[in-house]
Design a protein around this motif. Structure first.
Motif, PDB file in Angstrom:
ATOM      1  N   ILE A 198       0.839  -1.206   0.000  1.00 31.03           N
ATOM      2  CA  ILE A 198       0.000   0.000   0.000  1.00 31.03           C
ATOM      3  C   ILE A 198       0.870   1.251   0.000  1.00 31.03           C
ATOM      4  O   ILE A 198       0.619   2.214  -0.731  1.00 31.03           O
ATOM      5  CB  ILE A 198      -0.951   0.003   1.218  1.00 31.03           C
ATOM      6  CG1 ILE A 198      -1.951  -1.147   1.115  1.00 31.03           C
ATOM      7  CG2 ILE A 198      -1.681   1.340   1.326  1.00 31.03           C
ATOM      8  CD1 ILE A 198      -2.852  -1.277   2.329  1.00 31.03           C
ATOM      9  N   ALA A 199       1.925   1.241   0.826  1.00 30.72           N
ATOM     10  CA  ALA A 199       2.822   2.407   0.886  1.00 30.72           C
ATOM     11  C   ALA A 199       3.528   2.621  -0.442  1.00 30.72           C
ATOM     12  O   ALA A 199       3.644   3.759  -0.919  1.00 30.72           O
ATOM     13  CB  ALA A 199       3.831   2.234   2.010  1.00 30.72           C
ATOM     14  N   LYS A 200       4.002   1.547  -1.053  1.00 31.27           N
ATOM     15  CA  LYS A 200       4.687   1.671  -2.336  1.00 31.27           C
ATOM     16  C   LYS A 200       3.762   2.255  -3.398  1.00 31.27           C
ATOM     17  O   LYS A 200       4.182   3.092  -4.218  1.00 31.27           O
ATOM     18  CB  LYS A 200       5.220   0.308  -2.773  1.00 31.27           C
ATOM     19  CG  LYS A 200       6.391  -0.180  -1.945  1.00 31.27           C
ATOM     20  CD  LYS A 200       6.861  -1.559  -2.414  1.00 31.27           C
ATOM     21  CE  LYS A 200       8.052  -2.034  -1.613  1.00 31.27           C
ATOM     22  NZ  LYS A 200       8.493  -3.391  -2.030  1.00 31.27           N
ATOM     23  N   LEU A 208       6.680  10.077   7.396  1.00 30.07           N
ATOM     24  CA  LEU A 208       8.056   9.594   7.464  1.00 30.07           C
ATOM     25  C   LEU A 208       8.534   8.938   6.178  1.00 30.07           C
ATOM     26  O   LEU A 208       9.705   8.572   6.073  1.00 30.07           O
ATOM     27  CB  LEU A 208       8.198   8.593   8.620  1.00 30.07           C
ATOM     28  CG  LEU A 208       7.704   9.062   9.993  1.00 30.07           C
ATOM     29  CD1 LEU A 208       7.941   7.984  11.032  1.00 30.07           C
ATOM     30  CD2 LEU A 208       8.360  10.372  10.401  1.00 30.07           C
ATOM     31  N   PHE A 209       7.653   8.784   5.191  1.00 28.99           N
ATOM     32  CA  PHE A 209       8.037   8.082   3.964  1.00 28.99           C
ATOM     33  C   PHE A 209       8.929   8.917   3.058  1.00 28.99           C
ATOM     34  O   PHE A 209       9.614   8.388   2.185  1.00 28.99           O
ATOM     35  CB  PHE A 209       6.800   7.616   3.196  1.00 28.99           C
ATOM     36  CG  PHE A 209       6.019   6.542   3.906  1.00 28.99           C
ATOM     37  CD1 PHE A 209       6.575   5.834   4.957  1.00 28.99           C
ATOM     38  CD2 PHE A 209       4.734   6.241   3.524  1.00 28.99           C
ATOM     39  CE1 PHE A 209       5.857   4.844   5.612  1.00 28.99           C
ATOM     40  CE2 PHE A 209       4.010   5.250   4.174  1.00 28.99           C
ATOM     41  CZ  PHE A 209       4.576   4.552   5.215  1.00 28.99           C
ATOM     42  N   THR A 210       8.886  10.234   3.219  1.00 34.36           N
ATOM     43  CA  THR A 210       9.894  11.107   2.619  1.00 34.36           C
ATOM     44  C   THR A 210      10.858  11.502   3.727  1.00 34.36           C
ATOM     45  O   THR A 210      10.414  11.924   4.801  1.00 34.36           O
ATOM     46  CB  THR A 210       9.246  12.354   2.003  1.00 34.36           C
ATOM     47  OG1 THR A 210       8.616  11.993   0.773  1.00 34.36           O
ATOM     48  CG2 THR A 210      10.277  13.442   1.721  1.00 34.36           C
ATOM     49  N   ARG A 211      12.155  11.350   3.476  1.00 36.21           N
ATOM     50  CA  ARG A 211      13.149  11.745   4.480  1.00 36.21           C
ATOM     51  C   ARG A 211      13.774  13.073   4.059  1.00 36.21           C
ATOM     52  O   ARG A 211      14.733  13.100   3.307  1.00 36.21           O
ATOM     53  CB  ARG A 211      14.217  10.658   4.631  1.00 36.21           C
ATOM     54  CG  ARG A 211      13.716   9.399   5.358  1.00 36.21           C
ATOM     55  CD  ARG A 211      13.250   9.732   6.768  1.00 36.21           C
ATOM     56  NE  ARG A 211      12.668   8.600   7.454  1.00 36.21           N
ATOM     57  CZ  ARG A 211      13.309   7.832   8.326  1.00 36.21           C
ATOM     58  NH1 ARG A 211      14.578   8.065   8.607  1.00 36.21           N
ATOM     59  NH2 ARG A 211      12.694   6.846   8.937  1.00 36.21           N
ATOM     60  N   PRO A 212      13.209  14.179   4.531  1.00 32.39           N
ATOM     61  CA  PRO A 212      13.696  15.492   4.100  1.00 32.39           C
ATOM     62  C   PRO A 212      14.982  15.880   4.823  1.00 32.39           C
ATOM     63  O   PRO A 212      15.438  15.202   5.749  1.00 32.39           O
ATOM     64  CB  PRO A 212      12.545  16.423   4.510  1.00 32.39           C
ATOM     65  CG  PRO A 212      11.985  15.773   5.732  1.00 32.39           C
ATOM     66  CD  PRO A 212      12.105  14.285   5.497  1.00 32.39           C
ATOM     67  N   ASP A 213      15.555  16.994   4.397  1.00 33.12           N
ATOM     68  CA  ASP A 213      16.698  17.545   5.111  1.00 33.12           C
ATOM     69  C   ASP A 213      16.290  18.067   6.487  1.00 33.12           C
ATOM     70  O   ASP A 213      17.113  18.104   7.408  1.00 33.12           O
ATOM     71  CB  ASP A 213      17.325  18.681   4.291  1.00 33.12           C
ATOM     72  CG  ASP A 213      17.915  18.168   2.993  1.00 33.12           C
ATOM     73  OD1 ASP A 213      19.071  17.729   3.005  1.00 33.12           O
ATOM     74  OD2 ASP A 213      17.197  18.187   1.967  1.00 33.12           O
TER      75      ASP A 213
END
Length: 385
Positions: A88-90, A148-153
């Protein structure tokens, strides 16, 4: 100071909060001298048909929930601890990404700020060889794993409690700044600006101390509004200011139901809602992260009525645990909570003490200053290679 930068802010139209934060940040970035700022509703741009259907499902979810079909709440809690490796996340992490890459290749921004939990942005940037700093502004007091699925700066979050929870889930502490949730500039003003006409129309202090502001919400109104209004007006000497927003049908219905009631005042859309909030002894509202942050910043006690399943319920639970909000699930309980907030100096003082701890500085300035500093530093590092 002039900043020769172009910044893209990504948002989505599920509720008013994400877009409002995006606009607030844009205004502050422009005032800080940034050359250009684009606000992009990514799902609307990438998948207009799907976006229209899913937004409708979101907006109508409270009505379905009232009849036992709480599909939004179920989906929120079923996916709250979802892992990035799940099917689902993918799938969700691919939504809008093709459009995003096309936009970024065309606009070539110096930084990306996201006010919505889009998944997989950093993975897509890396895949396509796009090097640009990414920043995420979390617009709730509660955490869903999609953030949390995008790991930003850098993450910007509402509270130290939320930072601790993110660290426990594997986010490096140095990547998280406790900034608060950005609200519009008037909410940071310490006092209402002097305006003789407005001062003349404002309630006297004795009236203001027993004034309750009921806020209906931008898209989804509070439930049981007629029962709420009747219960509040039954309280001794309590004045009720009810903001209907753009819901003219509701306003006409309330005008008929409470015709001539001298302690009720109905409003449509109110531009200077911060003034109304400052004049109120407490507000009755939904549990959107932005409205709650506005009340905390302006230090007006909060009563949340029947918070909707999902992030609003979790926002309400968090603030209730902190002693920063009262939560009511019936008109009678609501009236009791309002009565106590108005008449108990001890209860009000405890709540306002929590606001002093939660409203630490100007979130908008903190975020904009940090974004520009880190973007400039990363640009200088890239130029030096």
């Amino acid at each position: 100071m002039k900043q020769n930068m172009h910044i893209v802010i990504l948002t989505a139209g599920y509720g008013n909060g994400h877009i409002q934060v995006a606009r607030t940040l844009k205004q502050s970035l422009i005032r800080s001298g940034v050359r250009s700022v684009s606000v992009i509703d990514l799902y609307r741009e990438a998948h207009p048909g799907m976006n229209s259907v899913s937004r409708s499902l979101y907006l109508y979810s409270p009505w379905f929930s009232a009849y036992g079909l709480d599909y939004y709440g179920w989906s929120y809690y079923a996916t709250r601890d979802l892992q990035k490796t799940s099917a689902i996340a993918k799938w969700g992490n691919q939504l809008g990404m093709k459009k995003l890459i096309t936009l970024l290749q065309k606009q070539r921004p110096d930084a990306i700020i996201s006010t919505f939990p889009f998944g997989g942005i950093t993975d897509q940037l890396q895949k396509h060889g796009i090097r640009v700093p990414v920043f995420t502004v979390v617009t709730d007091f509660s955490l869903h794993n999609r953030w949390l699925f995008t790991r930003p700066d850098r993450y910007y979050v509402a509270t130290a409690d939320l930072k601790r929870e993110m660290i426990e889930r594997g986010v490096p502490a140095e990547a998280i700044v406790v900034s608060g949730i950005p609200v519009r500039e008037p909410f940071y003003e310490p006092v209402r600006s002097a305006n003789p006409q407005a001062q003349a129309q404002a309630p006297r202090a004795s009236e203001r101390s027993r004034s309750v502001l009921v806020m209906m919400g931008a898209h989804i109104p509070l439930p049981d509004v007629q029962l709420i209004t009747a219960k509040l007006l039954a309280l001794p000497d309590v004045r009720v200011d009810l903001v209907c927003g753009g819901n003219d049908k509701l306003r006409r219905r309330l005008e008929r139901r409470f015709a001539g009631h001298e302690r009720l005042q109905l409003f449509g859309y109110v531009e200077a809602i911060h003034d109304r909030m400052r004049e109120a002894a407490c507000i009755v509202t939904k549990a959107g992260g932005i409205t709650l942050s506005e009340a905390i910043q302006i230090r007006t006690p909060i009563v949340v009525y029947k918070p909707f399943s999902g992030q609003e319920r979790e926002n309400a639970r968090y603030l209730e645990r902190k002693g920063a909000a009262a939560v009511a699930i019936s008109p009678r309980a609501l009236a009791e909570q309002v009565h106590e907030l108005i008449d108990s100096e001890v209860r009000r003082a405890r709540m306002l003490q929590q606001y002093d701890e939660l409203a630490a500085g100007c979130a908008t300035e903190t975020i904009v200053r940090d974004v520009l500093r880190l973007t400039g530093r990363l640009q200088a590092m890239a130029d030096g290679q």
